[in-house]
Design an enzyme around this catalytic site. Structure first.
Site, PDB file in Angstrom:
ATOM      1  N   CYS A 110       0.859  -1.189   0.000  1.00 46.39           N
ATOM      2  CA  CYS A 110       0.000   0.000   0.000  1.00 46.39           C
ATOM      3  C   CYS A 110       0.893   1.236   0.000  1.00 46.39           C
ATOM      4  O   CYS A 110       1.891   1.271   0.722  1.00 46.39           O
ATOM      5  CB  CYS A 110      -0.870  -0.031   1.258  1.00 46.39           C
ATOM      6  N   HIS A 153      -9.076  -3.767  -2.473  1.00 49.82           N
ATOM      7  CA  HIS A 153      -8.122  -3.042  -1.630  1.00 49.82           C
ATOM      8  C   HIS A 153      -8.505  -1.558  -1.575  1.00 49.82           C
ATOM      9  O   HIS A 153      -8.537  -0.960  -0.490  1.00 49.82           O
ATOM     10  CB  HIS A 153      -6.709  -3.224  -2.212  1.00 49.82           C
ATOM     11  N   GLU A 154      -8.800  -0.968  -2.735  1.00 50.97           N
ATOM     12  CA  GLU A 154      -9.105   0.473  -2.779  1.00 50.97           C
ATOM     13  C   GLU A 154     -10.450   0.779  -2.127  1.00 50.97           C
ATOM     14  O   GLU A 154     -10.576   1.778  -1.416  1.00 50.97           O
ATOM     15  CB  GLU A 154      -9.073   0.989  -4.222  1.00 50.97           C
ATOM     16  N   HIS A 157     -10.267   1.107   1.511  1.00 51.41           N
ATOM     17  CA  HIS A 157      -9.779   2.400   2.007  1.00 51.41           C
ATOM     18  C   HIS A 157     -10.939   3.363   2.275  1.00 51.41           C
ATOM     19  O   HIS A 157     -10.856   4.222   3.158  1.00 51.41           O
ATOM     20  CB  HIS A 157      -8.829   3.052   1.000  1.00 51.41           C
TER      21      HIS A 157
HETATM   22 ZN    ZN Z   1      -3.695   0.924  -0.001  1.00 51.67          ZN
END
Ligand code: ZN
Length: 184
Positions: A110, A153-154, A157
């Site tokens: 990341c 993953h995004e 966030h």
């Molecule tokens: Zn990340």
């Protein structure tokens, strides 16, 4: 243009917040932010530009990582067949997913985490994502393999979730049940 100086690091409270929906049609300001996220990811994969500006290469970036707590992400990644997935989306949402899981054999990294954190990160093998492009048009994507992992993953966030939250603390490389390993 976004550089590493704009990217906040693990421990910053914004990374743990649930980001706000972007109101549509998007404002000029939100459009500029969204474009700049994608521009960073593309620039960071260009060896010359990355070197010139000291950009760490990335395949995805979410607005909270530049300290903007709004639901925006950018992804620029090739799948194993070489097909490019290049998207910048407002309010991306996983509307359906497979039962089968998948994980990257190399683990995940990341741009907001400087040190490598080893371990398998369980993800859904296949997802359908709905979101809105920079002009506010609806986009629906069916994804598998690496692109599916990057989107998960995004989108994490936007919900204050970091990839390492998913790693088994006692046994980071414990085989994940019903999961398909993905090599990068
Ligand atoms: Zn990340």
């Amino acid at each position: 243009m976004i550089t590493m100086d704009d990217i906040i690091k693990d421990g910053h409270p914004t990374l743990r917040k649930v980001a706000e929906e972007v109101s549509l049609p998007p404002s000029k300001e939100d459009q500029e932010i969204l474009k700049s996220l994608l521009e960073y990811v593309i620039n960071s994969q260009d060896e010359e530009i990355a070197k010139k500006y000291g950009l760490r290469p990335g395949i995805g970036l979410a607005a909270p990582q530049i300290n903007v707590s709004k639901r925006m992400i950018a992804v620029h990644v090739h799948d194993k067949k070489g097909k490019l997935y290049s998207y910048a989306l407002f309010n991306p949402k996983i509307i359906s997913h497979s039962v089968e899981k998948a994980y990257l054999t190399s683990g995940e990294g990341c741009l907001s985490v400087d040190e490598p954190i080893p371990g398998y990160v369980p993800r859904y093998a296949r997802i359908t994502v709905k979101g809105y492009d920079v002009d506010g048009n609806e986009v629906k994507l069916r994804l598998k393999g690496l692109p599916a992992i990057v989107f998960q993953h995004e989108i994490d966030h936007l919900n204050g979730i970091m990839f390492y939250d998913h790693i088994n603390k006692e046994d980071p490389f414990r085989p994940i049940e019903n999961a398909c390993p993905i090599e990068r």
